[in-house]
Write a protein that holds these residues in place. Structure first.
Motif, short mmCIF file in Angstrom:
data_model
loop_
_atom_site.label_atom_id
_atom_site.label_comp_id
_atom_site.label_asym_id
_atom_site.label_seq_id
_atom_site.Cartn_x
_atom_site.Cartn_y
_atom_site.Cartn_z
N CYS A 271 0.72 -1.17 -0.19
CA CYS A 271 -0.23 0.23 -0.11
C CYS A 271 0.99 1.25 0.43
O CYS A 271 1.54 1.19 0.48
CB CYS A 271 -0.69 -0.19 0.77
SG CYS A 271 -2.17 -1.51 1.41
N CYS A 272 0.62 2.22 -0.68
CA CYS A 272 0.97 4.00 -0.62
C CYS A 272 -0.07 4.44 0.15
O CYS A 272 -0.61 4.71 -0.92
CB CYS A 272 2.01 3.78 -1.94
SG CYS A 272 2.60 5.46 -1.51
N LYS A 273 -0.40 5.53 0.55
CA LYS A 273 -0.92 5.75 0.90
C LYS A 273 -2.15 6.06 -0.23
O LYS A 273 -3.09 6.15 0.14
CB LYS A 273 -0.54 7.18 1.46
CG LYS A 273 -1.43 7.57 3.31
CD LYS A 273 -0.75 9.27 3.56
CE LYS A 273 0.06 8.57 4.07
NZ LYS A 273 0.87 10.27 4.44
N SER A 305 7.63 1.92 -5.99
CA SER A 305 7.96 2.04 -4.51
C SER A 305 8.73 0.19 -4.31
O SER A 305 9.74 0.05 -3.65
CB SER A 305 6.93 1.34 -3.83
OG SER A 305 6.09 3.30 -4.03
N SER A 311 8.65 5.64 -1.09
CA SER A 311 8.03 5.17 -0.46
C SER A 311 6.93 4.12 -0.02
O SER A 311 6.10 4.25 -1.08
CB SER A 311 8.29 6.62 0.59
OG SER A 311 6.96 7.18 0.17
N THR A 313 3.37 2.94 2.74
CA THR A 313 3.02 1.96 3.84
C THR A 313 3.04 1.07 4.18
O THR A 313 3.73 1.09 5.36
CB THR A 313 1.84 3.32 3.67
OG1 THR A 313 1.12 3.13 2.49
CG2 THR A 313 2.24 5.42 3.95
N SER A 314 2.91 -0.06 3.37
CA SER A 314 2.81 -1.06 4.53
C SER A 314 2.68 -1.80 3.02
O SER A 314 2.55 -1.73 2.11
CB SER A 314 1.60 -0.98 5.51
OG SER A 314 0.40 -1.46 4.34
#
Lengths: 504, 322, 338
Positions: A271-273, A305, A311, A313-314
């Motif tokens: 995930c990325c925001k 990413s 970057s 997120t998870s």
């Protein structure tokens, strides 16, 4: 194909428009018309000619031939300013505004009211802005800075700006690509209001569901021609999709069946925001895994990413049974995962340096003895891969920027091949290169699978994905909307359905 | 966000430092005369020395507190410093101009504001109501030129090292050499002349080139000691130049040693010590009302082999030598 | 295919700087009989040693897309502290041990200043122009504070580094030669050197290629620091004094030499040989003008013209190549794609 027979009240008509770019016929004898007070959707694959046509209508490009009529009067649109005075406005994909300016300055940019002394009449400006905002029931302060607004706010303001310019033809290019569902609803309400006022809207979008919600008519383009134009009630989505992708796939794909090995890369709940959510996929040895989707679906973002360029997120990543946390490209490269970027100029070539340096930059440690690069070894290694890939260059010292796009791409390919990576992320590997070079890159991909490597390929060219991949994941709006696991199930229609977010 | 707060913190610290410095001067200055000294540049070695001597000299006067401000060798900054000093209502302002004409209107403003004004090193002449303390640059060069009249041989070959053109001291010193030496000795030939910006290293490069180009050189005529020392550095160990004459101005510690060693011929002392003492004496007289206007000069003593020892002792006493 | 011909003609300018240098030597030797004398040549080399070493440092930074405006000040600071250390310790430690430590002390100080620059540039994302401008003021301030604005005199045997000679060759020339060889090898044959070119040529692509850009920038500044420190020792021992006001504006001379020598301000281009040649072109020009007694003001004009010419050459010649290349690109597309 049946032509639209729909002669009522034509606001804008283009006739026999032609436009060529070096080597490409972008538009060929285009006839296209928009009724007063309606929404006319324009769709087609990337490169079908939609943008070129719109740029001609708003005066950014000059057509090679053909004529534009407004209210059945022939007009010449020489530049966007003139288009404005003819009542044509465009709300483009990339919004044009000055972030540091206030709302009022931006609304009247280029036509700020002046006093008789020639200086800006700030009081008049404020009065007009407040009036406009009130009319549209928007609760912004006129002196708020543009950069503090959301994309959707800015879009609304762009529309207001167009209306305040007395525009009665508004071109909207992918207006929903960057906004949320609620904001889309708001936009559509606004469009309905505009229609009632008699404004004509040309609506360009990849999202067929939206088109079927808002459009009155639809025109499909492919390869620079119009393949069909219909009232929206006369077609369904499947028909539109097959019109869009209609070409046949030639057998230019040297695909070979190789045994599939164990899992090389496994990504779970990545995930990325704001850009992507819950992305899970895996790549096995000997596989080419495709990533399909429309522009803005988030495919490149996922891969960047994963490679450590951006970057996230998870999510959990496993490379060959070891968990992996991408921090930067250097770490990914050390773990034998490489990425060939879609943006060759930005993330690929170092334009002013030689082809040799560009090829060896990622694997200098292979050419180093006692801390110093060894010229002979470097030359040998690079030459080996250049001949393997048939790179055409006058010499090893030639600056890479002087090579053709296809050869540049082959040099970049060679750069990564020297490292003998296991996992190759190829983002649009054949974009903008000629057929011959494409074929060589496909062949190389096949060789890689034979050697037991895993390949991830992002592509916007469906035939290429269908021709080369073993499995295809399809993304839409930051999520994987489907995976097609059997080569027999591959079809452009199936992919497009998933890519446009239609749940079948 | 983190970065922002660090920057802000730094800014606050700077601000507090500046403010507290300001407060302490105000407090300590309650019952004494407050004198501002606007130095030309703290980075120019003579000006820095003078500033140090001014502070030392001010300690002798219990009723005077002296604050030094740096003009940073820039007219604009120097003028700003003067304006600030006026705003801060100093009792007297001593200006060491960077460029006399540029500071003239600001010195006039000081007088208009009813504040005692002294211009020093170099004086700005002709300001009604202002005083001045100076070492006369023309005199300083002239004493050397007069000595050179007899020392430079018939048909002598000389090289000339100048300060930056437009600089008052550079121009005045060069004028003195012209009037007091070159005009009186038409037999002397200037082989080469260049601007070494008061710098030792630049003078070295010129002298290296000139020795190659001209071979025989009888005398080095330099507008300050730094450049003379630089030129000497090149020829010092070469036997063919063992009799070369060299003249400077300023009387730096280095020049004194060179004269004592017999390497340099002469210089003229522009004593920061004397200048500072005379400045303080003058400002004290003006502040206490003993006088209303004073124009005065320190001596321009010629320093040569005969009297150098006394000056070396003076520098030694100030810790300039080992 | 006519495109091939244009591609082949791409490298004519590679050695042109050396032809300019040779031409200059030729003309100068005709203008003045002393020009080619051994004495004059060693003079010029001695005069240029400090400037060329600084130019190498600037070149490294410009290649990787940065620059150093603090070189002159840091040179003065490191040289001063080195001189100061020598003067204080020589009595107790003896000449050569003290000299050795003083030499490395200068390097240490200059490296320290440059690490400060590097922190600002890489970690805090301050443009190198601003970061090093700040360092310029800071270093000069410390130098003046340390000496109270006065020259340090009587530095004794410290001057043998800058004024001594080994056999018949002056030490600064030997130092310059050694540094030149190290520079050449570093830029041409080390991973670090290659990374610098890549970073200056396209920083994002370098990151994507797995280069540790921040580490390389740190190394570039540290390398520059070592060079500045050595230059500081050479400078102070050459002038036989500790000059807190010494070397003002030397960074500009270093930049100029690098640019005249073909280092491109847009980054990614520059060679050791080119910079050496650039430095000597400027040095010979000054030298021949001094030897021929050219008026000081005229000299300034000539120097300015040389710089303008070098940059015009850099911009025009290289941009013309780009245009040509783009044409080639379009043509090749045209011929294959449809």
């Amino acid at each position: 194909m049946q032509e639209a027979v729909y002669v009522t009240d034509i606001k804008l008509r283009v006739s026999q428009i032609e436009k060529s770019f070096p080597g490409v016929k972008a538009l060929d004898k285009i006839d296209f018309s928009v009724q007063r007070g309606t929404v006319h959707a324009l769709c087609g694959e990337n490169g079908a000619g939609k943008s070129t046509l719109m740029k001609i209508i708003i005066g950014l490009y000059k057509p090679d031939a053909g004529q534009i009529f407004i209210d059945e009067q022939p007009v010449k649109v020489r530049n966007p300013i003139q288009a404005q005075s003819l009542g044509i406005a465009m709300i483009s994909q990339e919004l044009n505004y000055v972030p540091e300016m206030t709302i009022e300055e931006n609304l009247f940019l280029g036509r700020l009211p002046v006093t008789r002394f020639g200086n800006v009449d700030w009081r008049e400006l404020r009065r007009r802005t407040v009036k406009l905002l009130e009319e549209e029931k928007l609760h912004y302060a006129p002196d708020q800075k543009m950069k503090t607004l959301t994309v959707s706010d800015i879009q609304m303001l762009e529309i207001i700006k167009a209306i305040s310019n007395n525009a009665d033809i508004i071109v909207m290019d992918e207006p929903t690509s960057a906004i949320t569902q609620q904001e889309v609803d708001l936009l559509f309400e606004k469009i309905e209001v505009l229609k009632k006022k008699g404004v004509s809207i040309i609506y360009i979008s990849h999202r067929l569901d939206e088109i079927f919600r808002i459009a009155d008519e639809i025109t499909v383009m492919r390869d620079g021609i119009i393949v069909g134009s219909f009232p929206i009630s006369k077609v369904n989505m499947d028909q539109v999709i097959s019109l869009m992708v209609g070409r046949k796939i030639e057998n230019i794909y040297p695909k070979k069946k190789v045994p599939i090995g164990n899992t090389l890369l496994d990504v779970k709940n990545f995930c990325c925001k704001n850009t992507f959510r819950n992305i899970s996929f895996h790549v096995n040895r000997g596989e080419i895994v495709g990533f399909a989707g429309l522009i803005g679906a988030g495919r490149t973002e996922v891969m960047s990413s994963l490679f450590g360029m951006n970057s996230f997120t998870s999510g959990t990543i496993t490379i060959k049974d070891h968990s992996y946390f991408p921090e930067n490209p250097a770490k990914s490269i050390k773990n034998n995962m490489i990425m060939l970027s879609e943006d060759r100029r930005r993330y690929g070539i170092i334009p002013i340096r030689s082809v040799m340096e560009n090829a060896s930059i990622a694997s200098l440690e292979r050419m180093i003895f006692g801390g110093f690069t060894h010229a002979a070894v470097e030359n040998e290694l690079v030459s080996e891969y250049f001949s393997k890939m048939r790179v055409k260059t006058p010499s090893m010292d030639t600056q890479i920027r002087s090579l053709s796009g296809g050869n540049q791409q082959k040099v970049l390919f060679a750069k990564w091949m020297i490292r003998e990576p296991d996992i190759l992320i190829l983002d649009e590997p054949t974009r903008g290169i000629d057929v011959g070079a494409k074929y060589e890159i496909y062949k190389l991909m096949t060789e890689l699978t034979e050697a037991g490597k895993g390949v991830l390929m992002i592509s916007s060219e469906l035939p290429e994905l269908i021709g080369m991949c073993d499995r295809i994941y399809v993304m839409c709006r930051g999520e994987i909307t489907g995976e097609i696991t059997n080569r027999n199930d591959f079809s452009q229609e199936a992919i497009m359905k998933l890519a446009t977010g239609i749940v079948s | 966000m983190k970065r922002f707060s660090v920057t802000k913190l730094l800014l606050v610290v700077c601000l507090v430092a500046v403010l507290s410095a300001g407060v302490t001067t105000l407090v300590s200055a309650a019952d004494t005369y407050r004198v501002a000294y606007i130095a030309r540049a703290q980075s120019d070695s003579f000006a820095a020395w003078l500033a140090n001597e001014m502070i030392a000299a001010a300690k002798e006067y219990k009723d005077i507190t002296l604050d030094v401000f740096d003009g940073q060798a820039d007219d604009e900054k120097e003028n700003t410093a003067i304006e600030n000093a006026i705003t801060n209502k100093y009792d007297a302002i001593i200006i060491q101009p960077n460029n006399g004409e540029a500071q003239r209107p600001y010195a006039e403003k000081v007088v208009e504001a009813g504040i005692i004004c002294i211009t020093t090193n170099a004086r700005i002449a002709g300001i009604e109501g202002a005083s001045s303390v100076d070492a006369d640059p023309y005199r300083q060069a002239a004493v050397n030129a007069e000595a050179a009249l007899e020392q430079v041989p018939e048909n002598g070959l000389v090289v000339v090292l100048n300060g930056p053109s437009g600089n008052f001291h550079a121009d005045e010193r060069r004028k003195a050499w012209q009037a007091e030496f070159f005009d009186k000795r038409p037999d002397v030939k200037i082989l080469a002349e260049d601007i070494a910006h008061w710098n030792k290293d630049e003078a070295m490069a010129f002298m290296e080139d000139w020795t190659i180009a001209y071979g025989k050189i009888d005398a080095i005529i330099s507008m300050n000691d730094n450049m003379a020392a630089g030129a000497l550095e090149v020829v010092m160990d070469k036997p063919e130049y063992k009799d070369i004459l060299s003249y400077g101005v300023d009387g730096t510690a280095e020049a004194m040693l060179l004269i004592q060693d017999g390497k340099m011929t002469s210089t003229c002392l522009q004593s920061a010590i004397d200048l500072a003492a005379l400045n303080l004496e003058t400002v004290h007289k003006l502040l206490t009302g003993e006088a209303t206007q004073i124009d005065t000069d320190i001596d321009a003593p010629l320093v040569n082999k005969d009297n150098v020892d006394g000056y070396v002792e003076m520098y030694k006493a100030r810790g300039m030598y080992d | 295919m006519k495109t091939k011909k244009t591609i082949k003609g791409i490298n004519p300018g590679k050695y042109s700087i050396f032809f300019v240098l040779l031409f200059m030597i030729l003309v100068s030797s005709l203008l003045n009989k002393n020009f080619l004398s051994a004495g004059n040549m060693t003079n010029v080399a001695r005069q240029l040693a400090v400037g060329t070493i600084l130019a190498y440092g600037e070149m490294i930074l410009i290649i990787s897309g940065m620059l150093d405006l603090s070189a002159g000040s840091v040179l003065a600071l490191s040289g001063l502290l080195s001189v100061g250390f020598y003067k204080n310790m020589v009595q107790t430690m003896g000449v050569y041990p003290t000299l050795t430590i003083a030499f490395f002390l200068a390097i240490f100080i200059a490296v320290l200043c440059n690490i400060f620059n590097a922190v600002l540039v890489t970690n805090l994302h301050v443009p190198s122009f601003i970061a090093t401008l700040a360092m310029q003021t800071i270093a000069r301030g410390i130098a003046l504070l340390y000496t109270k604005g006065q020259n340090i005199l009587q530095i004794g045997d410290y001057k043998i580094i800058g004024q001594g000679q080994i056999w018949v060759i002056p030490t600064p020339i030997i130092v310059l030669a050694v540094i030149t060889i190290i520079m050449w090898y570093t830029l041409k044959h080390t991973r670090f050197g290659r990374s610098l070119y890549a970073i200056g040529g396209n920083e994002e692509a370098s990151i994507a290629s797995g280069i540790n850009v921040n580490a390389s920038k740190y190394k570039a500044f540290i390398f520059n620091g070592v060079l500045v420190g050595i230059a500081g020792v050479l400078f102070m021992s050459r002038v036989n004094a500790g000059l807190p006001n010494g070397a003002i504006g030397y960074e500009m001379e270093g930049l100029t030499a690098a640019i005249v020598g073909g280092t491109s301000f847009s980054g990614g281009v520059g060679t050791t040989g080119g910079t050496l040649a650039g430095s000597f072109i400027i040095g010979f020009l000054n030298n021949i003008m001094n030897l021929s007694g050219v008026d000081s003001y005229v000299q300034q004009i000539v120097r300015g013209l040389l710089i303008a010419l070098a940059v015009v050459y850099d911009v025009r010649f290289k941009s013309r190549k780009v245009n040509r290349v783009i044409l080639v690109d379009d043509e090749s597309k045209k011929s294959v794609e449809p």
